[in-house]
Design an enzyme around this catalytic site. Structure first.
Site, PDB file in Angstrom:
ATOM      1  N   LYS A 184     -24.452 -29.253 -56.291  1.00  0.00           N
ATOM      2  CA  LYS A 184     -24.272 -30.811 -56.139  1.00  0.00           C
ATOM      3  C   LYS A 184     -23.977 -31.249 -57.601  1.00  0.00           C
ATOM      4  O   LYS A 184     -23.604 -30.517 -58.607  1.00  0.00           O
ATOM      5  CB  LYS A 184     -25.775 -30.728 -55.686  1.00  0.00           C
ATOM      6  CG  LYS A 184     -26.192 -31.109 -54.754  1.00  0.00           C
ATOM      7  CD  LYS A 184     -25.887 -31.246 -53.164  1.00  0.00           C
ATOM      8  CE  LYS A 184     -26.021 -29.991 -52.123  1.00  0.00           C
ATOM      9  NZ  LYS A 184     -25.667 -29.097 -51.929  1.00  0.00           N
TER      10      LYS A 184
HETATM   11  C1  LIG Z   1     -26.048 -32.213 -46.250  1.00  0.00           C
HETATM   12  C2  LIG Z   1     -27.829 -31.088 -46.831  1.00  0.00           C
HETATM   13  N1  LIG Z   1     -28.701 -31.432 -46.643  1.00  0.00           N
HETATM   14  C3  LIG Z   1     -29.810 -31.283 -47.134  1.00  0.00           C
HETATM   15  C4  LIG Z   1     -29.157 -30.336 -47.642  1.00  0.00           C
HETATM   16  C5  LIG Z   1     -30.450 -29.738 -48.631  1.00  0.00           C
HETATM   17  O1  LIG Z   1     -31.127 -29.332 -49.651  1.00  0.00           O
HETATM   18  P1  LIG Z   1     -31.478 -28.688 -50.595  1.00  0.00           P
HETATM   19  O2  LIG Z   1     -30.673 -27.223 -50.958  1.00  0.00           O
HETATM   20  O3  LIG Z   1     -31.979 -29.300 -51.975  1.00  0.00           O
HETATM   21  O4  LIG Z   1     -32.739 -28.124 -49.836  1.00  0.00           O
HETATM   22  C6  LIG Z   1     -27.914 -30.001 -48.855  1.00  0.00           C
HETATM   23  C7  LIG Z   1     -27.965 -28.791 -49.327  1.00  0.00           C
HETATM   24  O5  LIG Z   1     -27.082 -28.233 -49.362  1.00  0.00           O
HETATM   25  C8  LIG Z   1     -26.796 -30.411 -48.416  1.00  0.00           C
HETATM   26  O6  LIG Z   1     -25.693 -30.252 -48.619  1.00  0.00           O
END
Ligand SMILES: Cc1ncc(COP(=O)(O)O)c(C=O)c1O
Length: 370
Positions: A184
């Site tokens: 990110k």
């Molecule tokens: C659009 C979206 N939602 C939710 C997530 C979930 O985040 P995390 O990987 O920190 O759990 C991501 C992560 O890639 C994402 O890109």
């Protein structure tokens, strides 16, 4: 000599942050503690003073936002099929069912013009997703949510640093969920943050985050809700604090690199480029759509052969076996399906040189023309 491998993405962690992480590791307190509190305060400042609580993933933040919004068994939640599967998995996790609305072929985000007709009496919430960091139109979104009294959990996993109407994403709106996963724009290795609306008690959010435990001044405790184990460590929070100092520079550099892609990609290749937004988007990803009939597997292999990492974000999620099992099928959401079949994510991260973008453009020409 083969050129160095250019990855799809790479975090930029400065030496000061590495020293801060080492200091946490030496301090004797490595899980949630003072760094988490400092990170929450810094994020709250960024979000205009709104309450912010940090978690160990952006998936956990979404799930807890749904619980705090009162979403559960028997409810439906509207979202997009063009997102990371976490967005929809959390709906199932809390016992509700997803309603997918196809995406706008230009923005690749949920098509707000189709949203109202998808609302059912059982619908409690909407989870819009800012794909690649391009914000969903917040004015239109909240007009619909307010009219139908729906909660909004903004899946802003990809849009930390992006803005709407000149305001950073996170300053306005209902629940806003960020991810700080390694790829990110701001990372804590793994992690997430939830910005809370005024009607939600931050103490309840904290209990959902950590086993539902409520502590009293006399040292006793009780458990009144079913919480999980979602707390962020001080090790991770110290990375986040170091990253925040660079957020503006990261976003500026990503925008410059994105512009260079627009200038450098040969228009005769027939690639569909993303919307050229240099005001709101934080350019989390730069995604092109390949011309119909292109063999994407071969393109990915060809780019790898030339030392360039590319990715697919994402296959349309309603076609995964879990969701097919719920009755979703091919043809349900044609725009998302077409994007899912043709999308290709190109390298984009702040430490990239201009020459790296040019190299990707040249490699695309070589691979697509051959
Ligand atoms: C659009 C979206 N939602 C939710 C997530 C979930 O985040 P995390 O990987 O920190 O759990 C991501 C992560 O890639 C994402 O890109």
């Amino acid at each position: 000599m083969k050129p160095d491998f250019l990855p799809l993405t790479r975090p930029s962690i400065d030496e000061e942050t590495i020293a801060d992480v080492a200091a946490v590791l030496r301090s004797g307190w490595i899980t949630s503690g003072p760094k988490v509190l400092a990170f929450e305060t810094a994020l709250s400042d960024y979000c205009g003073g709104r309450p912010v609580r940090v978690f160990n993933s952006g998936t956990a933040t979404l799930e807890i936002a749904l619980r705090l919004a009162g979403v559960g068994a028997g409810d439906t939640v509207i979202t997009t099929p063009m997102t990371w599967v976490a967005t929809a998995n959390v709906i199932l996790e809390v016992g509700a069912l997803p309603i997918f609305v196809d995406v706008d072929p230009l923005t690749r985000n949920i098509d707000l013009a189709r949203l109202e007709s998808a609302i059912k009496p059982s619908t409690k919430a909407i989870i819009p997703v800012d794909l690649a960091g391009l914000p969903v139109d917040r004015d239109c979104l909240y007009a619909i949510a307010t009219k139908h009294q729906l909660r909004v959990v903004e899946d802003a996993a990809q849009s930390f640093g992006a803005s709407w109407n000149g305001q950073a994403i996170g300053r306005d709106g209902d629940f806003i969920s960020f991810s700080f996963h390694a790829n990110k724009n701001l990372t804590t290795a793994e992690g997430g943050a939830l910005v809370l609306p005024a009607d939600i008690d931050p103490a309840l959010c904290e209990r959902y985050r950590l086993q539902g435990v409520k502590r009293f001044p006399d040292g006793t405790m009780d458990v009144d809700v079913l919480g999980g184990k979602f707390n962020l460590t001080d090790v991770a929070a110290s990375i986040g604090l170091g990253q925040l100092k660079h957020l503006e520079a990261f976003t500026t550099r990503r925008r410059q690199l994105a512009r260079r892609y627009f200038d450098g990609i040969d228009p005769t290749l027939g690639l569909e480029l993303p919307p050229a937004d240099f005001t709101n988007s934080n350019w989390h990803m730069f995604q092109v759509l390949l011309p119909a009939g292109t063999n994407r597997v071969q393109v990915i292999a060809g780019m790898k052969e030339l030392g360039i990492g590319v990715g697919v974000h994402y296959p349309a999620l309603h076609l995964f076996a879990l969701y097919r099992g719920l009755g979703f099928k091919s043809g349900d959401f044609p725009n998302a399906e077409r994007i899912g079949e043709t999308t290709l994510t190109l390298p984009l991260f702040p430490a990239m040189a201009d020459a790296d973008v040019d190299r990707v453009g040249a490699a695309l020409s070589a691979v697509l023309v051959s």
